[in-house]
Structures are given as structure tokens and as C-alpha cells.
Design a protein around this motif. Sequence first.
Motif, short mmCIF file in Angstrom:
data_model
loop_
_atom_site.label_atom_id
_atom_site.label_comp_id
_atom_site.label_asym_id
_atom_site.label_seq_id
_atom_site.Cartn_x
_atom_site.Cartn_y
_atom_site.Cartn_z
N CYS A 89 90.23 85.91 87.17
CA CYS A 89 89.60 86.43 85.95
C CYS A 89 90.52 87.42 85.24
CB CYS A 89 88.26 87.10 86.28
SG CYS A 89 86.97 85.92 86.63
N TYR A 90 91.26 88.21 85.99
CA TYR A 90 92.19 89.15 85.36
C TYR A 90 93.36 88.39 84.72
CZ TYR A 90 94.83 93.36 84.45
OH TYR A 90 95.50 94.37 83.82
N LEU A 91 93.77 87.31 85.32
CA LEU A 91 94.81 86.46 84.71
C LEU A 91 94.31 85.90 83.38
CD1 LEU A 91 97.60 85.04 84.97
CD2 LEU A 91 96.36 83.15 86.03
N ILE A 92 93.08 85.44 83.36
CA ILE A 92 92.50 84.91 82.12
C ILE A 92 92.39 86.03 81.08
CG2 ILE A 92 90.41 83.92 81.10
CD1 ILE A 92 90.02 82.43 83.79
N TYR A 93 92.02 87.22 81.51
CA TYR A 93 91.92 88.35 80.59
C TYR A 93 93.29 88.69 79.98
CZ TYR A 93 91.76 93.18 79.04
OH TYR A 93 91.91 94.32 78.30
N ARG A 94 94.33 88.71 80.80
CA ARG A 94 95.68 88.99 80.29
C ARG A 94 96.12 87.90 79.31
NH1 ARG A 94 96.77 93.10 79.15
NH2 ARG A 94 95.59 94.46 80.42
N GLY A 102 98.77 88.67 70.28
CA GLY A 102 100.03 88.04 69.92
C GLY A 102 101.16 89.02 69.68
N ASP A 103 101.19 90.09 70.45
CA ASP A 103 102.28 91.06 70.30
C ASP A 103 103.10 91.10 71.58
OD1 ASP A 103 100.44 92.29 71.93
OD2 ASP A 103 100.37 94.16 70.84
N ASN A 104 104.22 91.81 71.51
CA ASN A 104 105.12 91.90 72.66
C ASN A 104 104.50 92.64 73.83
OD1 ASN A 104 106.99 90.45 71.28
ND2 ASN A 104 108.41 92.14 70.96
N GLN A 105 103.65 93.62 73.55
CA GLN A 105 103.03 94.39 74.63
C GLN A 105 102.09 93.52 75.47
OE1 GLN A 105 100.72 97.73 73.34
NE2 GLN A 105 100.47 98.53 75.41
N SER A 106 101.27 92.72 74.82
CA SER A 106 100.36 91.85 75.57
C SER A 106 101.14 90.76 76.31
CB SER A 106 99.31 91.24 74.65
OG SER A 106 99.91 90.46 73.64
N ALA A 107 102.22 90.28 75.71
CA ALA A 107 103.06 89.29 76.38
C ALA A 107 103.72 89.90 77.61
CB ALA A 107 104.11 88.75 75.43
N ARG A 108 104.19 91.13 77.48
CA ARG A 108 104.84 91.81 78.60
C ARG A 108 103.85 92.05 79.74
NH1 ARG A 108 109.19 92.03 80.99
NH2 ARG A 108 110.31 92.35 79.07
N LYS A 109 102.61 92.42 79.41
CA LYS A 109 101.60 92.64 80.45
C LYS A 109 101.27 91.34 81.18
CE LYS A 109 99.46 96.77 78.60
NZ LYS A 109 98.26 97.39 78.07
N LEU A 110 101.25 90.23 80.44
CA LEU A 110 101.01 88.93 81.07
C LEU A 110 102.16 88.56 81.99
CD1 LEU A 110 99.30 86.39 81.38
CD2 LEU A 110 100.39 85.49 79.32
N ASP A 112 104.28 90.64 83.46
CA ASP A 112 104.27 91.57 84.60
C ASP A 112 103.20 91.20 85.62
OD1 ASP A 112 106.35 92.96 83.47
OD2 ASP A 112 105.12 94.60 82.72
N PHE A 113 102.02 90.82 85.13
CA PHE A 113 100.97 90.43 86.07
C PHE A 113 101.32 89.13 86.77
CE2 PHE A 113 96.88 88.39 87.13
CZ PHE A 113 96.48 89.30 88.10
N ASN A 114 101.99 88.22 86.07
CA ASN A 114 102.40 86.97 86.68
C ASN A 114 103.36 87.17 87.84
OD1 ASN A 114 101.36 84.42 85.94
ND2 ASN A 114 102.06 84.78 83.87
N LEU A 115 104.11 88.27 87.83
CA LEU A 115 105.04 88.54 88.92
C LEU A 115 104.31 88.81 90.23
CD1 LEU A 115 107.68 90.82 87.19
CD2 LEU A 115 108.02 88.50 88.05
N ILE A 116 103.14 89.42 90.16
CA ILE A 116 102.39 89.72 91.39
C ILE A 116 101.25 88.74 91.65
CG2 ILE A 116 102.97 92.16 91.33
CD1 ILE A 116 100.09 92.66 90.33
N TYR A 117 100.87 87.96 90.65
CA TYR A 117 99.72 87.06 90.78
C TYR A 117 99.93 86.03 91.88
CZ TYR A 117 96.51 83.27 89.83
OH TYR A 117 95.58 82.29 89.97
#
Length: 133
Positions: A89-94, A102-110, A112-117
Motif C-alpha cells: 500500500c505504501y508503494l502504491i501511495y508513493r 509529477g515532480d522530482n521530489q515525488s519521483a525521488r521518494k519513489l 528511494d522507497f524502491n531501494l528498500i521495498y
Amino acid sequence: MMICKFVSGAVLIGAIVYSWAFQRLNALPWILRSDYSRLGYCMAAVIDPAMCRRVALLHSVGPLILCSCAPFLDLTTWTFAFDSFPLNCYLIYRAWSFFKDGDNQSARKLVDFNLIYLPLLMFLMLVGKKYSS
């Protein structure tokens, strides 16, 4: 019987990794899209930004569905489906934040989360592994 279980487990993990990779492969070029554009690379983030964000969101739902299928395939216990639910669910939220903003900050958070997901998900799958008797 054992071969069938091995193949279904390999296909399930392969499908999870395949779906996981799409968020990363769409969010990471998003951060560098100005450089790609300047160099003339034809990336989805440059050519069709809306599709890039849409694909990342669409493939974020895949792991949730696939993790829910693991107990039906007799690979994990039902606790894996419940334990992996908040992570998915957190992956879907990101991915939704990336799609919406659609900005660089939201892309970066996605990214970063993918690295630990994936390591977290594989750990949960190992803990919830169903042992045959």
C-alpha cells in the motif's frame, strides 16, 4: 508436485520483480529527463511524461495482487499476504504521489522507497514461507 511448486514460485518472484522494476525505470529517468532531452535520448519521461507516470502507477498495483496470490499457490502462509499489505500500500501511495504531482521530489521518494521495498518484501516472503511436510 515439487517441480510445479518450484516453477510457480519462480514465476511469482519473477513477476514481482518485473512489476517492481517499472516504477524504478519510470521514476529514475524522470529525475534526469532534462539531461536526457538535451542529449536527444528518446525516453518515456521525455516523449510522453503522462504515460511515464501512468505506467509507474499501474505497475505499483501488480505486487499487491501478486503477493495476495502467493498463499493460493501454496508458496507462503496467509500471514505473508497480510504482512506485505502495508508495504504494498505504501508503494502504491508513493506511485500515486508521483502520478499526481509529477515532480522530482515525488519521483525521488519513489526511487528511494524502491531501494528498500524489494529486500523487505523478500524477507517477508522468506518468513512466511510455507514448508511442505
